[in-house]
Design a protein around this motif. Structure first.
Motif, mmCIF file in Angstrom:
data_model
loop_
_atom_site.group_PDB
_atom_site.id
_atom_site.type_symbol
_atom_site.label_atom_id
_atom_site.label_comp_id
_atom_site.label_asym_id
_atom_site.label_seq_id
_atom_site.Cartn_x
_atom_site.Cartn_y
_atom_site.Cartn_z
ATOM 1 N N PHE A 42 15.536 61.382 57.554
ATOM 2 C CA PHE A 42 16.684 60.103 57.652
ATOM 3 C C PHE A 42 16.790 59.680 56.268
ATOM 4 N N THR A 43 17.103 60.451 55.522
ATOM 5 C CA THR A 43 17.261 60.193 53.792
ATOM 6 C C THR A 43 17.975 58.910 53.693
ATOM 7 N N THR A 44 19.317 59.000 54.108
ATOM 8 C CA THR A 44 20.357 57.896 53.875
ATOM 9 C C THR A 44 19.875 56.681 54.408
ATOM 10 N N LYS A 45 19.408 56.523 55.456
ATOM 11 C CA LYS A 45 19.094 55.527 56.244
ATOM 12 C C LYS A 45 17.616 54.766 55.545
ATOM 13 N N ALA A 46 16.750 55.637 55.197
ATOM 14 C CA ALA A 46 15.373 55.137 54.534
ATOM 15 C C ALA A 46 16.069 54.548 53.127
ATOM 16 N N ASN A 47 17.046 54.862 52.612
ATOM 17 C CA ASN A 47 17.055 54.372 51.397
ATOM 18 C C ASN A 47 18.072 53.192 51.498
ATOM 19 N N GLY A 48 18.382 52.667 52.586
ATOM 20 C CA GLY A 48 19.216 51.433 52.826
ATOM 21 C C GLY A 48 20.659 51.534 53.051
ATOM 22 N N SER A 49 20.851 53.055 53.597
ATOM 23 C CA SER A 49 22.390 53.179 54.164
ATOM 24 C C SER A 49 23.387 52.829 52.974
ATOM 25 N N GLU A 50 22.904 53.435 51.635
ATOM 26 C CA GLU A 50 23.904 53.149 50.629
ATOM 27 C C GLU A 50 25.132 53.722 50.606
ATOM 28 N N ILE A 51 26.088 52.913 50.080
ATOM 29 C CA ILE A 51 27.344 53.778 49.978
ATOM 30 C C ILE A 51 27.837 54.007 48.815
ATOM 31 N N THR A 52 28.232 55.112 48.268
ATOM 32 C CA THR A 52 28.757 55.610 46.722
ATOM 33 C C THR A 52 30.237 55.587 46.398
ATOM 34 N N SER A 53 30.583 55.362 45.452
ATOM 35 C CA SER A 53 31.921 55.457 44.934
ATOM 36 C C SER A 53 32.166 55.818 43.690
ATOM 37 N N GLY A 54 32.623 56.760 43.150
ATOM 38 C CA GLY A 54 32.615 57.390 41.791
ATOM 39 C C GLY A 54 31.286 57.420 41.121
ATOM 40 N N GLY A 55 30.060 57.893 41.744
ATOM 41 C CA GLY A 55 28.853 57.968 41.329
ATOM 42 C C GLY A 55 28.128 56.691 41.405
ATOM 43 N N LYS A 56 28.686 55.775 41.910
ATOM 44 C CA LYS A 56 27.824 54.363 41.852
ATOM 45 C C LYS A 56 27.691 53.952 43.075
ATOM 46 N N VAL A 57 26.551 53.118 43.361
ATOM 47 C CA VAL A 57 26.330 52.464 44.580
ATOM 48 C C VAL A 57 27.120 51.140 44.755
ATOM 49 N N VAL A 58 27.879 51.096 45.621
ATOM 50 C CA VAL A 58 28.892 49.976 45.863
ATOM 51 C C VAL A 58 28.603 49.016 46.850
ATOM 52 N N GLY A 59 27.483 49.264 47.676
ATOM 53 C CA GLY A 59 26.841 48.406 48.507
ATOM 54 C C GLY A 59 26.013 49.340 49.793
ATOM 55 N N SER A 60 25.793 48.379 50.939
ATOM 56 C CA SER A 60 25.219 49.051 52.000
ATOM 57 C C SER A 60 26.129 49.058 53.215
ATOM 58 N N SER A 61 26.205 49.963 54.236
ATOM 59 C CA SER A 61 26.839 49.914 55.373
ATOM 60 C C SER A 61 26.296 48.811 56.228
ATOM 61 N N LEU A 62 25.328 48.324 55.873
ATOM 62 C CA LEU A 62 24.515 47.648 56.991
ATOM 63 C C LEU A 62 24.754 46.010 56.783
ATOM 64 N N ILE A 63 25.347 45.763 55.487
ATOM 65 C CA ILE A 63 25.430 44.154 54.951
ATOM 66 C C ILE A 63 27.016 44.204 54.499
ATOM 67 N N GLY A 64 27.709 43.087 55.184
ATOM 68 C CA GLY A 64 28.889 42.884 54.676
ATOM 69 C C GLY A 64 29.229 42.089 53.737
#
Length: 209
Positions: A42-64
């Protein structure tokens, strides 16, 4: 006397050995095993469900997130959020609900104001929003104030505004919403939902493309 000292030493030794073994097992081996399994399966979930854009983390899908411009889809209100006033060394946002009853005058005023703003912001030259179209999640906060999702109805209400402000067709934006609409968990739990951050990230990539 000698027997007493010997017994005490033996008990202390046994206790120290048990402490050492349990520390290694519970404090080292078990966390490593759990972390390894989580990272492997569960790599994605274990790392905080991060969302990336342009190679950068822009947030987590779990936090509004708040403060999107009107070019993007808007999240639920977050009237329950507050600022840390105890330890001002850190700038923190505290999650929470509004703790207002359904007949509270302040809550009613918030809802009426929010509904008027939703109608105004999402009406375009070719599409007029009626107050009866505004869903509950467009004007009320979640229990935490950090709900990352909105209902498909609220996302659909915003389609015309987003399309107009980004120079896209309504059909194309609606297809984007449909692709980011998740059904009920396991087919029967919860309600269909749209993750705002994922949707806005896809919208940004679409407009740049």
């Amino acid at each position: 006397m000698n027997n007493s000292v010997t017994n005490t030493a033996r008990l202390l030794g046994a206790g120290l050995r048990a402490l050492l073994v349990l520390t290694v097992v519970c404090g080292v081996l078990y966390p490593l095993a759990v972390t390894g399994v989580a990272q492997a399966l569960f790599t994605t979930k274990a790392n905080g469900s991060e969302i990336t854009s342009g190679g950068k983390v822009v947030g987590s899908s779990l936090i509004g997130q708040q403060d999107y411009g009107l070019d993007y889809f808007q999240p639920r209100p977050a009237n329950g959020l507050g600022e840390n006033s105890v330890n001002t060394q850190y700038k923190l946002i505290l999650s929470g609900a509004t703790n207002r009853s359904g007949d509270n005058a302040e809550l009613i005023a918030w809802v009426k104001k929010a509904k008027a703003e939703v109608v105004k912001d999402n009406s375009t030259a070719d599409y007029k929003v009626r107050p009866s179209q505004v869903p509950a999640d467009a004007v009320t906060s979640s229990g935490s104030g950090l709900d990352p999702d909105i209902s498909p109805a609220y996302a659909d209400l915003q389609v015309h505004r987003v399309a107009e402000r980004n120079g896209l067709s309504v059909a194309r934006v609606r297809q984007l919403v449909d692709r980011h609409t998740d059904g009920r968990t396991l087919g029967f739990m919860g309600e269909p939902r749209v993750n705002v951050l994922e949707l806005n990230t896809a919208l940004k990539e679409l407009t740049k493309g």
